[in-house]
Design a protein around this motif. Structure first.
Motif, short mmCIF file in Angstrom:
data_model
loop_
_atom_site.label_atom_id
_atom_site.label_comp_id
_atom_site.label_asym_id
_atom_site.label_seq_id
_atom_site.Cartn_x
_atom_site.Cartn_y
_atom_site.Cartn_z
N UNK A 594 1.69 -12.26 5.14
CA UNK A 594 2.33 -11.93 3.86
C UNK A 594 2.16 -10.43 3.64
N UNK A 595 3.00 -9.64 4.28
CA UNK A 595 2.84 -8.17 4.26
C UNK A 595 3.03 -7.67 2.84
N UNK A 596 1.93 -7.49 2.14
CA UNK A 596 1.98 -7.08 0.73
C UNK A 596 1.41 -5.67 0.58
N UNK A 597 2.09 -4.86 -0.24
CA UNK A 597 1.67 -3.48 -0.49
C UNK A 597 0.95 -3.43 -1.83
N UNK A 598 -0.32 -3.06 -1.80
CA UNK A 598 -1.17 -3.09 -2.98
C UNK A 598 -1.31 -1.67 -3.54
N UNK A 599 -1.10 -1.54 -4.84
CA UNK A 599 -1.25 -0.24 -5.50
C UNK A 599 -2.66 -0.16 -6.10
N UNK A 600 -3.32 0.96 -5.87
CA UNK A 600 -4.67 1.20 -6.39
C UNK A 600 -4.62 2.43 -7.29
N UNK A 601 -5.03 2.27 -8.56
CA UNK A 601 -4.97 3.36 -9.54
C UNK A 601 -6.36 3.93 -9.77
N UNK A 602 -6.41 5.19 -10.16
CA UNK A 602 -7.68 5.90 -10.35
C UNK A 602 -7.83 6.33 -11.81
N UNK A 603 -8.98 6.02 -12.39
CA UNK A 603 -9.29 6.43 -13.76
C UNK A 603 -10.63 7.16 -13.77
#
Length: 895
Positions: A594-603
């Protein structure tokens, strides 16, 4: 995160069994029953037999969600245009609020500065001034008249600045009150002036007391004070030596920030600075009356060069934080006049820095020449270049050339074409799990030019050409209206402008690798961790087989004798399983591709006020399977954070040289308090997946989740329920890469230089051929000090080199001529919403020794090198790298 997701209007408590306070698992399909009577938990089902049909609550819920999604796909077309307009309305109101707050903050700062100025008028004195009086045998006296005059100027200056901002609040009652206070101040000054005239004897008595104090001071002086000869700095092409690195600003006493910025740049201009500081001009300036050389016995005249010299000396020698240029400004008003003998640069009126510099250099040069207009001056030697204009006919080869001496190199305005879309690509390289050698951290950038109506596929083609990566090996994203938007893979046929992609946008290109590479990387990561194969404990993640004989992935949430209660990670449904139907995690369940692209945010956690702000660039990670564990995700993030973070500065860092024995090292490192970030995993409602509390990033309450890093936990990355990944940093600035990103630009300086030399068709006709003539302009002679004027549209960004700027593109004879930047004047322009006026403010960036300093009137601060090429740059001061020996000899003759 998708906005349009199915959601029920009932609260969670409405879908819980009222009698037993348990989760609902079944629903009675009977129209005669009330809503709550239809809901059954496990106990209710055994206690309330019924002849009606019974449905599974979760299956019904999922079925309703699917139906709602079909409705949403239709409703979305209706709602979205309204949503966009209301969002725009909201942003407009936010902009209005920000602007009003800025105006009021300006007035508050102005009033505080006004208070400080009034206090300083009474309290400040010059030690050196008093010392000079003592040496000359003069006595200090109390004289309130200059104080009143200074207060008058302060009132006039601050009233003018305040009224500009207050005019937009005319309908408010406070506006009238402010006008009354201004009138009160005027009356107060008038009364004080009258009182001073009446009470002169009082001040005479006080002067007598002051004289007694001076006599007491004389008793403590038991040595002779000899006036030192003022030092003459030797000729040098560099900076005038200074006692310290504290540089003074210049007070803005009436909208002459343009003048302040020019003065700071001239004070650091090689050769000219020494010439003025040492007052070498006295050998060249002649009296306007006698025609003789400077004579100290003659009456002092208002000479511009002299006042400029005094100002340069003051800037070099003073220990004050800021200086006044009132005398120099008055000289400018008297010497630089228009054709009708009126001042061009009036007090309290703004002006252009390039026009002022041009006039100033011309007038100083004229003063140095005196009656001999053919004489060469230091201004001519340093600043003067030659512009050559050639007019020609392409058919008969008729040609006319014209030369013009220039002190400022004026370039032409460059505009982007209406259909042009200039984009800056920023590339984030992928990092392998195990690197065999140290990899340099570099953020690559490149400019591409497309048309607004071109499609996303053309952008992909440009990226593939630059990176040599196939489309499936990277993904692209951009910011639109403050939101991070990743472009889906199937958007090839969308036009750029329809996605909100326009000129000056930065497109983030994330290298992800292909499917085979992703699967290989996942195997490497999963092999780091050893999952239990027996003696299972609470919260272990396992494979289990319920009654349908289908192996699943889940987590043990309860243990009773030989029975395990396991929560399915894909549906949150719980099962009672015996120990024979449990196996090691990933042993029985095949990895679901399940080729899924995960977004990672920075705070960033601003610990002082416990508030959070989004920082850095979002990161995108490619996961090749549907679900992974939290500890596996930690490894993915730790490795790929190196795209823009220098992990070598981490106090705690696991070394990924090989996977052997790495599990314990990773766990130990990630759990330490010195580790610079924590990971938050949130659902679609911004609630923590572990504790179910709202994230403190969304709502700053003490009861909210501040970050749960609970292992083990399984994360399911199905598109419908994909969790949100957030890194909360505590010490970001320490770990940010030192390689700064160049500012986004529309043009390079080379684009301006090429256009300067480009051939232009004229309306004038060749007399021989009766066809239009053409014109071409060159820089024929390049000066020692090259001052470039960049006329440009507001918010147009031009990139220029700080070291080794080559100007070959505009020269008559094409050869390399290199310059180094030593100063920049910036012009910040803000157009009011009603388009009726433009507010503008000049500042200067000046290189002092080995550091760059920003001069914003009296405010001084160091500035990072990457900020020099700002969008507000309008005047660039360059010095030629190679200066011929004969020119050096000529310059020495001026000292």
């Amino acid at each position: 995160m998708q906005i349009f997701q199915p959601k029920v209007i009932e609260n969670e408590k409405d879908l819980i069994c009222k009698q037993h306070q348990q989760q609902i698992e079944f629903v009675i399909l009977d129209a005669q029953l009330s809503s709550n009577e239809r809901l059954l938990c496990k106990q209710c089902k055994h206690q309330k037999p019924t002849n009606s049909q019974i449905g599974n609550f979760q299956q019904l819920k999922q079925s309703f969600d699917r139906i709602q999604r079909e409705k949403i796909s239709q409703y979305e077309l209706i709602i979205k245009p309204h949503l966009q307009q209301v969002e725009e309305f909201k942003k407009t109101i936010e902009a209005l609020k920000t602007r009003l707050i800025q105006q009021l903050d300006y007035l508050l700062c102005l009033s505080q500065d006004w208070i400080t100025q009034l206090i300083d008028i009474a309290t400040q004195y010059s030690f050196f001034g008093e010392l000079d009086l003592l040496i000359q045998g003069l006595k200090s006296k109390i004289n309130p008249t200059p104080i009143i005059e200074t207060i008058k100027k302060t009132l006039k200056h601050n009233k003018f600045k305040a009224t500009q901002k207050l005019n937009q609040f005319k309908l408010q009652p406070e506006f009238n009150r402010c006008q009354e206070l201004f009138e009160n101040l005027n009356h107060l000054l008038q009364n004080q002036e009258a009182e001073i005239k009446i009470n002169n004897p009082y001040f005479k008595d006080n002067n007598m007391q002051l004289e007694k104090n001076s006599q007491i001071l004389d008793k403590y002086i038991s040595f002779n004070i000899k006036q030192e000869i003022q030092p003459q700095y030797p000729y040098s092409s560099g900076d005038v030596p200074r006692k310290d690195i504290n540089y003074p600003g210049i007070q803005n006493e009436g909208q002459h920030c343009y003048m302040n910025a020019v003065m700071q740049c001239l004070a650091e201009t090689p050769f000219l600075s020494n010439f003025l500081y040492n007052q070498s001009f006295k050998n060249f300036i002649t009296s306007s009356n006698s025609g003789e050389k400077w004579n100290n016995s003659q009456p002092i005249q208002i000479i511009l060069t002299e006042q400029l010299s005094l100002l340069i000396k003051k800037l070099k020698d003073t220990n004050e934080q800021s200086v006044s240029i009132e005398q120099f400004r008055e000289a400018v008003c008297q010497k630089i006049l228009d054709s009708q003998k009126r001042p061009i640069y009036k007090i309290c009126e703004p002006a252009d820095s390039n026009e002022f510099l041009k006039d100033l250099l011309e007038h100083i040069s004229d003063e140095l020449k005196g009656s001999n207009k053919q004489k060469n001056t230091i201004i001519d030697t340093l600043f003067q270049g030659t512009k050559k204009t050639k007019t020609f006919c392409k058919q008969c080869a008729q040609e006319v050339e014209f030369d013009e001496k220039i002190n400022i190199f004026d370039l032409n305005v460059l505009k982007m074409k209406d259909d042009e879309c200039r984009l800056q690509l920023m590339f984030f390289s992928k990092y392998k799990l195990i690197e065999t050698q140290t990899k340099e951290i570099v953020l690559k950038k490149q400019r591409v030019v497309l048309q607004n109506n071109q499609k996303i596929k053309e952008l992909y083609q440009q990226i593939t050409k630059i990176t040599n990566l196939n489309k499936d090996q990277y993904t692209i994203a951009y910011k639109n209206k403050g939101s991070f938007c990743r472009i889906p893979d199937n958007y090839d046929q969308y036009e750029l402008f329809k996605l909100g992609i326009s000129s000056k946008k930065t497109i983030y290109v994330y290298e992800l690798g292909n499917q085979d590479e992703a699967e290989k990387e996942f195997i490497e990561i999963s092999q780091i961790f050893n999952y239990p194969s027996s003696d299972f404990k609470l919260y272990d993640i396992v494979n289990f087989k319920p009654k349908d004989n289908i192996w699943r992935e889940g987590q043990i949430v309860d243990i009773q004798e030989n029975q395990y209660e396991i929560k399915d990670c894909s549906s949150d449904q719980k099962y009672r399983i015996n120990n024979l139907d449990i196996s090691q995690f990933r042993k029985k369940v095949q990895n679901q591709r399940n080729m899924v692209k995960i977004e990672v945010y920075n705070y960033l956690n601003q610990s002082k006020n416990n508030k959070y702000k989004q920082i850095l660039y979002p990161m995108i990670i490619l996961i090749p399977i549907k679900s992974i564990t939290f500890q596996e995700l930690k490894v993915y993030i730790y490795k790929q954070i190196q795209r823009f973070i220098n992990i070598n500065e981490f106090q705690v860092k696991p070394n990924l040289y090989n996977t052997w024995g790495l599990e314990e090292e990773l766990k130990k490192s990630f759990d330490q308090s010195e580790f610079p970030y924590r990971i938050l995993i949130l659902d679609a409602h911004n609630k923590c997946l572990n504790c179910k509390k709202t994230s403190i990033i969304v709502n700053n309450r003490q009861t909210n989740c501040k970050g749960c890093e609970v292992d083990p936990i399984i994360l399911n990355f199905d598109y419908s329920i994909k969790p949100k990944i957030i890194l909360v940093w505590t010490q970001t600035q320490k770990y940010l890469k030192q390689l700064k990103i160049e500012s986004d630009y529309d043009f390079k300086l080379e684009d301006y230089l090429k256009q300067y030399k480009s051939t232009q068709e004229l309306t004038k006709i060749c007399q021989n051929c009766k066809i239009p003539l053409f014109e071409q302009t060159f820089l024929f002679v390049a000066p020692i000090i090259l001052v470039i004027h960049l006329p440009k549209l507001i918010r147009t960004q031009v990139y220029f080199e700080i070291q080794s700027q080559n100007i070959r593109d505009c020269l008559y004879k094409i050869n390399d001529v290199l310059y180094n930047l030593y100063a920049v004047i910036n012009l910040k322009q803000i157009i009011a919403d009603n388009q009726q006026y433009t507010y503008q403010h000049h500042t200067a960036y000046v290189k002092k020794q080995d550091q760059w300093i920003e001069f914003n009137d009296s405010k001084i601060k160091k500035i990072d090198l990457h900020k020099i090429t700002s969008k507000n740059a309008c005047l660039l001061f360059y010095i030629r790298q190679e200066i011929k020996d004969d020119v050096i000899f000529l310059l020495q003759s001026f000292f």
